[in-house]
Design a protein around this motif. Structure first.
Motif, PDB file in Angstrom:
ATOM      1  N   TYR A 108      23.883  50.703  26.272  1.00 38.43           N
ATOM      2  CA  TYR A 108      22.427  50.850  26.198  1.00 38.43           C
ATOM      3  C   TYR A 108      21.771  49.549  25.698  1.00 38.43           C
ATOM      4  CZ  TYR A 108      17.839  52.298  24.541  1.00 38.43           C
ATOM      5  OH  TYR A 108      16.489  52.362  24.303  1.00 38.43           O
ATOM      6  N   LEU A 109      20.938  49.014  26.547  1.00 34.29           N
ATOM      7  CA  LEU A 109      20.215  47.771  26.305  1.00 34.29           C
ATOM      8  C   LEU A 109      19.458  47.737  24.972  1.00 34.29           C
ATOM      9  CD1 LEU A 109      18.898  45.214  27.448  1.00 34.29           C
ATOM     10  CD2 LEU A 109      17.388  46.646  28.791  1.00 34.29           C
ATOM     11  N   GLY A 110      18.782  48.832  24.638  1.00 33.17           N
ATOM     12  CA  GLY A 110      17.977  48.885  23.411  1.00 33.17           C
ATOM     13  C   GLY A 110      18.838  48.769  22.164  1.00 33.17           C
ATOM     14  N   ALA A 111      20.059  49.265  22.246  1.00 36.82           N
ATOM     15  CA  ALA A 111      20.978  49.140  21.118  1.00 36.82           C
ATOM     16  C   ALA A 111      21.463  47.697  20.997  1.00 36.82           C
ATOM     17  CB  ALA A 111      22.160  50.092  21.296  1.00 36.82           C
ATOM     18  N   LEU A 112      21.849  47.123  22.129  1.00 34.54           N
ATOM     19  CA  LEU A 112      22.315  45.731  22.107  1.00 34.54           C
ATOM     20  C   LEU A 112      21.232  44.829  21.520  1.00 34.54           C
ATOM     21  CD1 LEU A 112      23.998  45.489  25.662  1.00 34.54           C
ATOM     22  CD2 LEU A 112      25.075  46.075  23.480  1.00 34.54           C
ATOM     23  N   ASN A 113      19.981  45.037  21.955  1.00 34.84           N
ATOM     24  CA  ASN A 113      18.888  44.210  21.444  1.00 34.84           C
ATOM     25  C   ASN A 113      18.649  44.412  19.960  1.00 34.84           C
ATOM     26  OD1 ASN A 113      18.304  42.758  23.718  1.00 34.84           O
ATOM     27  ND2 ASN A 113      16.694  44.142  24.449  1.00 34.84           N
ATOM     28  N   ALA A 114      18.724  45.658  19.504  1.00 34.51           N
ATOM     29  CA  ALA A 114      18.530  45.917  18.070  1.00 34.51           C
ATOM     30  C   ALA A 114      19.619  45.229  17.253  1.00 34.51           C
ATOM     31  CB  ALA A 114      18.524  47.422  17.803  1.00 34.51           C
ATOM     32  N   PHE A 115      20.864  45.350  17.700  1.00 36.30           N
ATOM     33  CA  PHE A 115      21.981  44.759  16.944  1.00 36.30           C
ATOM     34  C   PHE A 115      21.916  43.226  16.963  1.00 36.30           C
ATOM     35  CE2 PHE A 115      24.726  48.676  18.271  1.00 36.30           C
ATOM     36  CZ  PHE A 115      24.077  49.455  17.333  1.00 36.30           C
ATOM     37  N   ARG A 116      21.449  42.658  18.077  1.00 36.07           N
ATOM     38  CA  ARG A 116      21.432  41.187  18.217  1.00 36.07           C
ATOM     39  C   ARG A 116      20.699  40.492  17.076  1.00 36.07           C
ATOM     40  NH1 ARG A 116      21.008  41.753  24.240  1.00 36.07           N
ATOM     41  NH2 ARG A 116      23.108  41.192  24.922  1.00 36.07           N
ATOM     42  N   ALA A 117      19.701  41.157  16.499  1.00 43.17           N
ATOM     43  CA  ALA A 117      18.970  40.551  15.386  1.00 43.17           C
ATOM     44  C   ALA A 117      19.895  40.256  14.209  1.00 43.17           C
ATOM     45  CB  ALA A 117      17.839  41.473  14.946  1.00 43.17           C
ATOM     46  N   TYR A 118      21.048  40.900  14.160  1.00 45.76           N
ATOM     47  CA  TYR A 118      21.968  40.715  13.030  1.00 45.76           C
ATOM     48  C   TYR A 118      23.168  39.857  13.427  1.00 45.76           C
ATOM     49  CZ  TYR A 118      18.721  44.081  11.350  1.00 45.76           C
ATOM     50  OH  TYR A 118      17.537  44.679  11.010  1.00 45.76           O
ATOM     51  N   VAL A 141      28.656  54.060  21.017  1.00 40.57           N
ATOM     52  CA  VAL A 141      28.833  54.808  22.270  1.00 40.57           C
ATOM     53  C   VAL A 141      27.729  55.840  22.494  1.00 40.57           C
ATOM     54  CG1 VAL A 141      31.356  54.565  22.369  1.00 40.57           C
ATOM     55  CG2 VAL A 141      30.355  56.477  21.099  1.00 40.57           C
ATOM     56  N   VAL A 142      27.479  56.135  23.753  1.00 39.23           N
ATOM     57  CA  VAL A 142      26.564  57.219  24.159  1.00 39.23           C
ATOM     58  C   VAL A 142      27.401  58.156  25.020  1.00 39.23           C
ATOM     59  CG1 VAL A 142      24.332  57.774  25.229  1.00 39.23           C
ATOM     60  CG2 VAL A 142      24.694  55.491  24.258  1.00 39.23           C
ATOM     61  N   PRO A 143      28.084  59.137  24.395  1.00 35.62           N
ATOM     62  CA  PRO A 143      29.079  59.915  25.140  1.00 35.62           C
ATOM     63  C   PRO A 143      28.491  60.952  26.105  1.00 35.62           C
ATOM     64  CG  PRO A 143      29.497  59.956  22.759  1.00 35.62           C
ATOM     65  CD  PRO A 143      28.115  59.451  22.969  1.00 35.62           C
ATOM     66  N   THR A 174      29.401  61.126  31.240  1.00 37.29           N
ATOM     67  CA  THR A 174      29.747  61.887  30.042  1.00 37.29           C
ATOM     68  C   THR A 174      31.243  61.748  29.763  1.00 37.29           C
ATOM     69  OG1 THR A 174      27.938  63.440  30.330  1.00 37.29           O
ATOM     70  CG2 THR A 174      29.828  64.217  29.059  1.00 37.29           C
ATOM     71  N   TRP A 175      31.560  61.489  28.507  1.00 40.66           N
ATOM     72  CA  TRP A 175      32.967  61.323  28.113  1.00 40.66           C
ATOM     73  C   TRP A 175      33.720  62.644  28.145  1.00 40.66           C
ATOM     74  CZ3 TRP A 175      34.826  57.400  24.064  1.00 40.66           C
ATOM     75  CH2 TRP A 175      34.113  56.208  24.176  1.00 40.66           C
ATOM     76  N   SER A 176      35.001  62.596  28.519  1.00 43.45           N
ATOM     77  CA  SER A 176      35.857  63.776  28.392  1.00 43.45           C
ATOM     78  C   SER A 176      36.182  63.995  26.909  1.00 43.45           C
ATOM     79  CB  SER A 176      37.157  63.561  29.163  1.00 43.45           C
ATOM     80  OG  SER A 176      37.936  62.576  28.508  1.00 43.45           O
ATOM     81  N   VAL A 177      36.518  65.240  26.573  1.00 49.52           N
ATOM     82  CA  VAL A 177      36.839  65.554  25.170  1.00 49.52           C
ATOM     83  C   VAL A 177      38.102  64.808  24.730  1.00 49.52           C
ATOM     84  CG1 VAL A 177      37.488  67.407  23.579  1.00 49.52           C
ATOM     85  CG2 VAL A 177      35.649  67.769  25.232  1.00 49.52           C
ATOM     86  N   ILE A 186      32.067  54.748  13.919  1.00 47.05           N
ATOM     87  CA  ILE A 186      31.577  55.073  15.269  1.00 47.05           C
ATOM     88  C   ILE A 186      30.099  55.457  15.198  1.00 47.05           C
ATOM     89  CG2 ILE A 186      31.735  56.697  17.212  1.00 47.05           C
ATOM     90  CD1 ILE A 186      34.674  57.105  16.525  1.00 47.05           C
ATOM     91  N   ILE A 187      29.297  54.865  16.064  1.00 49.61           N
ATOM     92  CA  ILE A 187      27.905  55.298  16.219  1.00 49.61           C
ATOM     93  C   ILE A 187      27.838  56.151  17.480  1.00 49.61           C
ATOM     94  CG2 ILE A 187      25.494  54.569  16.377  1.00 49.61           C
ATOM     95  CD1 ILE A 187      27.058  53.453  13.910  1.00 49.61           C
ATOM     96  N   GLU A 188      27.524  57.432  17.298  1.00 49.70           N
ATOM     97  CA  GLU A 188      27.367  58.352  18.438  1.00 49.70           C
ATOM     98  C   GLU A 188      25.872  58.556  18.696  1.00 49.70           C
ATOM     99  OE1 GLU A 188      28.514  62.530  17.841  1.00 49.70           O
ATOM    100  OE2 GLU A 188      29.146  62.621  19.946  1.00 49.70           O
ATOM    101  N   ASP A 189      25.383  57.884  19.706  1.00 45.04           N
ATOM    102  CA  ASP A 189      23.955  57.954  20.037  1.00 45.04           C
ATOM    103  C   ASP A 189      23.789  59.065  21.072  1.00 45.04           C
ATOM    104  OD1 ASP A 189      21.296  57.369  20.381  1.00 45.04           O
ATOM    105  OD2 ASP A 189      21.595  55.350  21.187  1.00 45.04           O
TER     106      ASP A 189
END
Lengths: 402, 402
Positions: B127-137, B171-173, B182-185, B202-205
């Motif tokens: 997810y682009l918005g996550a990458l951009n948010a993290f990039r600031a750090y 991850v965005v499962p 969608t990720w398998s269990v 783990i960040i589960e968005d």
């Protein structure tokens, strides 16, 4: 175990003393001079209920949808017009970014400008919430000697020469939080000269400027600046209501561009709903009349707290007599500790904020911030009476005469 | 001149491709598959207008005032209950922090965890918005090979061993943005094992998990975790409305404590007004019924977009067939550039998002994200028809057979 997971910056971020205190003071029997809360009985509930519902019914598909990062255009226009009318600035609409309160603006300033070790010059004392926001970016603070007219320019210039990584000067020139002091125009001009000479950006945080009880609003730093040196912060929290979290940054477009990038990553945009509601409130109601009403109430409360302090406090306690805003600042005789005073006064169900945490570098333990906007006059009188008794008790325990 | 004033981190923060694109697609004649916008005709306007006004009239002094950083307690309780009911988690109320949308949560995650150079593992694409948010750090991203079932565990473990400063797995499962996968269990369990083995958070968005058109909601990472390894992010943006900016972080209290400190400096708290309004909406209305209605509409739109792509696109274009959420993801034959396709399709008044910017490290220029939630079916059909024509045109210009 988990501690080694956290980023280094987290070592600098501490819980605000006020915040922890506010939890205690939520008990209704406590007379609290601690918060910086506006008087909720002045919120225009009927009007806000009306516009809230109208915005949704008439334009809800827009009001409840994602919107642009910069903010709702009609609201930005109104803010620019208002800044021009009230504070004599010449900022245009594209120089306004809407934020979630001016606290968010403070965080963005840290993010956009501060590398670890960059220098932030601030008043002594300064606004705690700003210091905490900046701390996440690990700057070095330099506290500039400050008197009743603002930072002392000669001292500021001397300190400028002691460091190379000077970046920002953070000031609250109108009815400062925590002291209630207002800078003279002379000092504002000097500050601008020095900032321009050394290429440092000035942050003018102005949440209280419109809440002036006497005299004319002095020239804002932003209105005196024609070089894009000043970044102005404003908010609807004190002139309307804080719950909606609506503030703004006014700055040169080169700066706004960076703030917009940061805002996009930080939360995409401020609530479309709140922005359209406040915009409609400004269209359908007379905010100046509302502000005049707030000022009438706060002026009386200011008079009450000052009279009560003159009556109840020992003569040796000095305090400011602000012409506006929400706070007065008291200094106990040297050696008396305001944190200890708080313990004693909490036994008497009275709270305030000890002043030490408002100092970026050298805390003065004998200082305290007293808010007068959030309580009716009889509670103010009773609270100050008890606080006076607590001071005498502390004096006797500490064996320091007052 | 001003550039040397900015912090180094600003070099990493760039304008989102989507955001710039959304400006073009605001023109009403453009058929846009570009945004990630919910269908505004589904917002329950009458009910929201009613509760908005009621909250102010009945409890306005509280709803318009400052409030606690953690968020409005009754709303936090409802979120915890809902997570338990829908996603089988066992988080308690004190493990919930209210944020301004989950974008703010992403920013806080960067702030709390990331030192410069720390490693964030992410799906390919992510997810682009996550990458951009993290990039600031200023982290280092490692893109993990990902198939239709999620990250490939063997590849993840191999990559874990290549670096020492591993910190987060993002991850965005469920119905991932951008791919709709969608990720398998099985894969979820493997991910947890690896994260625990290497001490990585783990960040589960999960903004889309409730918008499932077919089948049962699979076990969330959070429900499978009993070690506090998973931090869950959620939002009201897709199941209610995005304009109010209400999301949450669900995590171990050790983590929540840090997030609260960061939130205090970032904006004090999320709008009290919005929180109390959404809380009242949940009390007075059946949100499950509302979600069922959204799902019915989006299911048809998903069917329409898939049917249209099967009909209008060359066979060599592959695309996902998501069981929920807002997006499908298409891959053009190698050598065809989706940015060039966008130029051609904009001439035909059709927009989408080229996929390259969803890759943290190695962009694939032949990919594209297609949103189907924001438009009625006839527009979807017409838009995909034109997009198909544009693909054939690009193929002919590029001399690459499709």
């Amino acid at each position: 175990m988990k501690n080694n997971l956290f980023a280094k910056r987290m070592e600098n971020i501490r819980a605000s003393e006020i915040r922890e205190l506010l939890k205690i003071t939520e008990m209704p029997e406590v007379i609290s001079f601690a918060g910086g809360l506006p008087a909720p009985e002045l919120f225009p509930l009927v009007e806000i209920a009306k516009i809230s519902s109208e915005v949704i019914l008439e334009d809800g598909r827009k009001a409840l949808q994602y919107s642009t990062t910069e903010g709702y255009l009609p609201l930005r226009e109104k803010i620019a017009e208002r800044l021009h009318r009230v504070f004599k600035t010449t900022v245009s609409t594209d120089q306004i970014l809407i934020t979630c309160g001016s606290q968010q603006a403070l965080d963005f300033i840290g993010k956009v400008f501060l590398n670890e070790g960059d220098v932030v010059f601030c008043e002594s004392p300064s606004y705690l919430g700003a210091l905490n926001a900046f701390r996440a970016y690990e700057p070095r603070f330099i506290e500039v000697p400050t008197d009743d007219d603002g930072m002392i320019p000669e001292e500021l210039e001397k300190l400028m020469l002691t460091c190379s990584r000077r970046k920002l000067i953070y000031v609250v020139p109108d009815f400062q939080n925590p002291t209630g002091r207002t800078w003279s125009v002379e000092r504002r001009k000097k500050l601008l000269e020095i900032a321009q000479k050394y290429g440092v950006v000035i942050i003018e945080d102005n949440p209280y400027g419109e809440l002036r009880f006497e005299g004319e609003i002095p020239a804002s730093l932003m209105s005196l600046d024609n070089t894009g040196t000043v970044i102005g912060l404003g908010t609807f929290s004190k002139i309307f209501c804080p719950g909606m979290r609506l503030g703004w940054i006014a700055a040169d477009t080169d700066f706004i561009e960076k703030f917009v990038l940061v805002k996009q990553g930080a939360d995409l945009h401020t609530s479309t709903t709140s922005q359209m509601q406040v915009n409609r409130f400004l269209e359908k109601n007379d905010i100046d009349m509302h502000i005049a009403h707030i000022k009438d109430v706060y002026r009386e409360r200011r008079d009450t707290v000052i009279e009560a302090m003159e009556r109840e406090f020992p003569r040796s306690v000095r305090f400011t007599r602000p012409n506006g805003g929400l706070f007065t600042w008291a200094e106990l005789p040297e050696g008396l500790n305001a944190r200890k005073l708080l313990e004693i006064s909490l036994e008497r169900k009275v709270a305030f904020v000890p002043g030490a945490s408002f100092y970026a570098c050298r805390p003065k333990d004998n200082t305290m911030r007293i808010n007068y906007s959030n309580m009716p006059e009889d509670r103010i009188r009773e609270g100050i009476k008890r606080l006076g008794e607590a001071i005498y008790e502390l004096s006797s325990i500490s064996s320091i005469a007052v």
